[in-house]
Design a protein around this motif. Structure first.
Motif, short mmCIF file in Angstrom:
data_model
loop_
_atom_site.label_atom_id
_atom_site.label_comp_id
_atom_site.label_asym_id
_atom_site.label_seq_id
_atom_site.Cartn_x
_atom_site.Cartn_y
_atom_site.Cartn_z
N GLY A 15 -9.39 45.26 31.02
CA GLY A 15 -8.74 46.69 31.36
C GLY A 15 -8.01 47.34 30.27
N GLY A 16 -8.45 46.86 29.01
CA GLY A 16 -8.13 48.00 27.77
C GLY A 16 -10.13 48.61 27.51
N SER A 17 -9.64 49.36 26.23
CA SER A 17 -10.83 50.34 25.87
C SER A 17 -11.20 50.23 24.35
CB SER A 17 -10.03 51.93 25.42
OG SER A 17 -9.92 52.02 26.90
N LEU A 18 -12.58 50.45 23.85
CA LEU A 18 -13.08 50.28 23.03
C LEU A 18 -13.85 51.82 22.86
CD1 LEU A 18 -14.14 46.88 22.54
CD2 LEU A 18 -12.44 47.82 20.84
N ARG A 19 -14.24 51.58 21.07
CA ARG A 19 -15.33 52.54 21.10
C ARG A 19 -16.56 52.65 20.62
NH1 ARG A 19 -15.04 58.88 18.42
NH2 ARG A 19 -14.76 58.24 16.83
N LEU A 20 -17.47 52.16 20.35
CA LEU A 20 -18.39 52.19 19.74
C LEU A 20 -18.98 53.24 18.81
CD1 LEU A 20 -20.07 48.99 21.29
CD2 LEU A 20 -18.03 49.02 20.55
N SER A 21 -19.74 52.36 17.45
CA SER A 21 -20.10 53.95 16.89
C SER A 21 -21.56 53.09 16.24
CB SER A 21 -19.60 54.50 15.41
OG SER A 21 -18.22 54.88 16.13
N CYS A 22 -22.42 53.80 16.06
CA CYS A 22 -23.73 53.85 15.87
C CYS A 22 -23.79 54.87 15.12
CB CYS A 22 -25.23 53.65 16.69
SG CYS A 22 -26.17 53.51 16.47
N ALA A 23 -24.14 54.50 12.98
CA ALA A 23 -24.77 55.94 12.20
C ALA A 23 -26.19 55.81 12.02
CB ALA A 23 -23.86 55.06 11.16
N ALA A 24 -26.51 56.82 11.90
CA ALA A 24 -27.66 56.73 11.83
C ALA A 24 -28.15 56.66 10.50
CB ALA A 24 -28.49 57.75 12.57
N SER A 25 -28.99 56.60 9.66
CA SER A 25 -30.16 57.67 8.41
C SER A 25 -31.42 57.51 9.04
CB SER A 25 -29.80 57.17 7.32
OG SER A 25 -29.36 55.03 7.83
N GLY A 26 -31.99 57.71 7.65
CA GLY A 26 -33.32 58.00 7.82
C GLY A 26 -33.85 59.62 8.29
N ARG A 27 -35.07 59.32 9.38
CA ARG A 27 -35.34 60.44 9.66
C ARG A 27 -34.18 61.36 10.41
NH1 ARG A 27 -41.71 59.12 12.07
NH2 ARG A 27 -42.46 58.46 9.93
N PRO A 28 -34.62 62.16 10.48
CA PRO A 28 -33.49 63.47 11.91
C PRO A 28 -33.45 63.04 12.54
CG PRO A 28 -34.98 64.80 10.78
CD PRO A 28 -35.79 63.43 10.39
N PHE A 29 -31.99 62.84 12.58
CA PHE A 29 -30.75 61.61 13.89
C PHE A 29 -31.17 63.03 15.37
CE2 PHE A 29 -28.29 59.40 16.79
CZ PHE A 29 -27.49 59.86 17.02
N SER A 30 -31.47 64.14 15.02
CA SER A 30 -31.69 65.28 16.31
C SER A 30 -32.73 65.07 16.95
CB SER A 30 -30.84 66.43 15.89
OG SER A 30 -32.15 66.93 14.69
N MET A 31 -33.90 64.71 16.50
CA MET A 31 -34.55 64.21 17.09
C MET A 31 -34.77 62.77 17.46
SD MET A 31 -36.51 66.69 15.56
CE MET A 31 -37.74 66.77 16.45
N TYR A 32 -33.90 62.32 18.18
CA TYR A 32 -34.14 61.10 18.36
C TYR A 32 -33.39 61.16 20.17
CZ TYR A 32 -37.14 59.47 15.44
OH TYR A 32 -37.84 59.03 14.42
N ALA A 33 -33.91 60.75 21.28
CA ALA A 33 -32.82 60.50 22.25
C ALA A 33 -32.66 58.97 21.44
CB ALA A 33 -33.40 60.26 23.63
#
Length: 127
Positions: A15-33
């Motif tokens: 019943g609880g909540s969590l927020r996962l994060s994924c930090a990207a580095s390298g090539r432009p993040f905005s070019m990737y689905a």
């Protein structure tokens, strides 16, 4: 090359909540689905959610629809997964993945098409 690092996993009651994060580095993040996948003990890795380059298109597995929300902040090179109403069956290692996308709306739940993967973060939901 895209380097992905997940964080935010942990132990939570049902019943609880969590927020996962994924930090990207390298090539432009905005070019990737981007996608989230998970693998429970003794089971195959499965699709959870995916989001297009622009963030305008999202798609969810039926098992998480209405409970999980995928989002991204291209300015921060970060992908998120907000998980609510968690169930014990959500217990798994959660992975983020990146797929080079030629259009802003392109996205897919087929893990075979993803180019880069993170190491995963453990989510445990107790009953």
């Amino acid at each position: 090359q895209v380097h992905l690092i997940e964080s935010g996993g942990g132990l939570v009651q049902a019943g609880g909540s969590l927020r996962l994060s994924c930090a990207a580095s390298g090539r432009p993040f905005s070019m990737y689905a981007m996608g989230w996948f998970r693998q429970a003990p003794g089971k195959e890795r499965e699709f959870v959610a995916t989001i297009s380059r622009s963030g305008g298109s999202t798609f969810y597995a039926e098992s998480v629809k209405g409970r999980f929300t995928i989002s991204r902040d291209n300015a921060k090179n970060t992908l998120y997964l907000q998980m609510s109403s968690l169930k014990p069956e959500d217990t798994a290692v959660y992975y983020c993945a990146a797929k080079f996308a030629t259009t802003t709306a392109q996205t897919t739940g087929d893990m075979r098409l993803y180019d880069y993967w993170g190491q995963g973060t453990q989510v445990t939901v107790s009953s």
